[in-house]
Design an enzyme around this catalytic site. Structure first.
Site, PDB file in Angstrom:
ATOM      1  N   HIS A 106       0.831  -1.193   0.000  1.00 58.47           N
ATOM      2  CA  HIS A 106       0.000   0.000   0.000  1.00 58.47           C
ATOM      3  C   HIS A 106       0.870   1.249   0.000  1.00 58.47           C
ATOM      4  CE1 HIS A 106      -3.859  -2.118   1.651  1.00 58.47           C
ATOM      5  NE2 HIS A 106      -3.389  -2.667   0.546  1.00 58.47           N
ATOM      6  N   GLU A 130       1.255   3.722   2.080  1.00 57.60           N
ATOM      7  CA  GLU A 130       1.994   4.030   3.310  1.00 57.60           C
ATOM      8  C   GLU A 130       3.279   3.219   3.412  1.00 57.60           C
ATOM      9  OE1 GLU A 130      -2.473   3.964   4.458  1.00 57.60           O
ATOM     10  OE2 GLU A 130      -1.148   3.154   2.895  1.00 57.60           O
ATOM     11  N   GLU A 187     -21.018   3.451 -23.029  1.00 54.83           N
ATOM     12  CA  GLU A 187     -20.612   4.351 -24.110  1.00 54.83           C
ATOM     13  C   GLU A 187     -21.660   4.528 -25.201  1.00 54.83           C
ATOM     14  OE1 GLU A 187     -16.729   4.036 -25.742  1.00 54.83           O
ATOM     15  OE2 GLU A 187     -15.798   3.425 -23.863  1.00 54.83           O
TER      16      GLU A 187
END
Length: 343
Positions: free
Chosen positions: A51, A53, A272
């Site tokens: 992650h 951190e 779309e």
């Protein structure tokens, strides 16, 4: 702008480097600051990997910095449970971080608010909500999915100034310019699945893939909404077999299908077109966010295809209002986006 906001915006810039790469995880960036100087930077690169951190702590270590007593700015509340990686809260505690500044609280029921309690119980100062709106906006797709079990649904349409998406004979290339089409590529990089209607497939032959950059590996699922498209015809458009069809005609079918997509790990669905599919999704209440690309062109023609089909309303009171709307230029085209559903 105060220093907390400056450092959080730097963390946000790092988080955006994970655009489309972290699904089904959120994008997160982190900056470690000591004596008013950044000593470590990191972002979440891919689901299953370290992650933000942890990467920021490692970056500080590689450069010989002592993080004890430092402040970490993280765009999303640190995780506090074991998953594919250990909890970041424990790593921050063990590293000796003295202050944690959080951009947005994680709405994931497994994490929401727990990190703050854990960190404070270990004497760490925790401040929340710095640049909260920007941090929340970056991961709005993840927040929708993790709290509802359904994907965040984006409706992207390209139209002329008078609201047309194609000539009466179906010709539609190109409504908008290259810059707008590049922006579509950005949305496809984020999306876990891309959806079009059967008529759009037959007329435009879209590949529904990420082509910028060419080396992009995480291609979205391709979904075609049609009552009549046979498997053999689908294979003609997608010889690799990586496409599926579904028939959706009412709100109940949309709800059931979106729940199934969410359970399969689709956190973001990009629709779309065409106009009838768009109208069906809007009428079913399936769309969370719309983005219209408006070309400075007038097509005209009462039989030209409108951007939204479906039944004609009887009153302007039936119009749906966007919230948190943004308007900006993309090349020569105008982009308007906003939420149809509050989160």
């Amino acid at each position: 702008m105060n220093r907390d906001s400056e450092f959080m915006l730097e963390a946000l810039a790092l988080a955006r480097m994970g655009w489309g790469l972290t699904n089904p995880n959120p994008m997160v960036g982190a900056v470690i600051v000591k004596d008013d100087t950044v000593i470590g930077r990191g972002f979440h690169r891919k689901a299953g990997e370290a992650h933000a951190e942890i990467n920021a702590l490692a970056d500080a270590g590689r450069h010989g910095h002592d993080v004890r007593g430092a402040t970490i700015y993280v765009t999303l509340e640190p995780c506090s449970t074991y998953g594919r990686t250990p909890p970041c809260t424990q790593a921050l505690i063990e590293a000796g971080i003295s202050r944690v500044v959080i951009g947005a609280v994680d709405p994931n029921p497994k994490h929401a608010g727990r990190a703050q309690e854990i960190l404070r119980s270990h004497g760490i100062q925790v401040d929340c909500g710095v640049e909260n709106a920007a941090c929340w906006d970056l991961n709005k797709h993840f927040f929708r999915w993790i709290t509802s079990g359904k994907p965040f649904v984006i409706l992207k349409m390209a139209m002329t100034l008078d609201g047309k998406i194609a000539c009466a004979n179906g010709h539609s290339r190109w409504v908008t310019g290259i810059e707008a089409r590049r922006r579509v590529q950005k949305w496809r990089r984020l999306a876990d699945a891309v959806m079009v209607g059967g008529n759009t497939l037959r007329t435009d032959h879209p590949q529904l893939t990420v082509r910028e950059p060419e080396s992009w590996e995480r291609q979205p699922r391709r979904i075609v909404v049609s009552n009549s498209l046979a498997d053999e015809e689908l294979m003609e458009f997608f010889p690799d077999g990586r496409a599926e069809t579904v028939a959706l005609s009412n709100a109940g079918e949309w709800e059931e299908y979106l729940l199934a997509l969410g359970q399969s790990g689709v956190s973001t669905l990009l629709i779309e077109g065409g106009g009838e599919l768009a109208a069906s999704a809007v009428a079913a209440g399936a769309v969370d966010f719309v983005e219209f690309h408006i070309a400075p062109k007038l097509l005209g023609g009462r039989d030209a295809v409108p951007v939204l089909g479906g039944e004609s309303p009887l009153s302007m009171d039936d119009a749906l209002q966007l919230s948190r709307m943004k308007t900006f230029l993309c090349g020569d085209d105008i982009v308007i986006n906003g939420f149809l559903r509050e989160m």
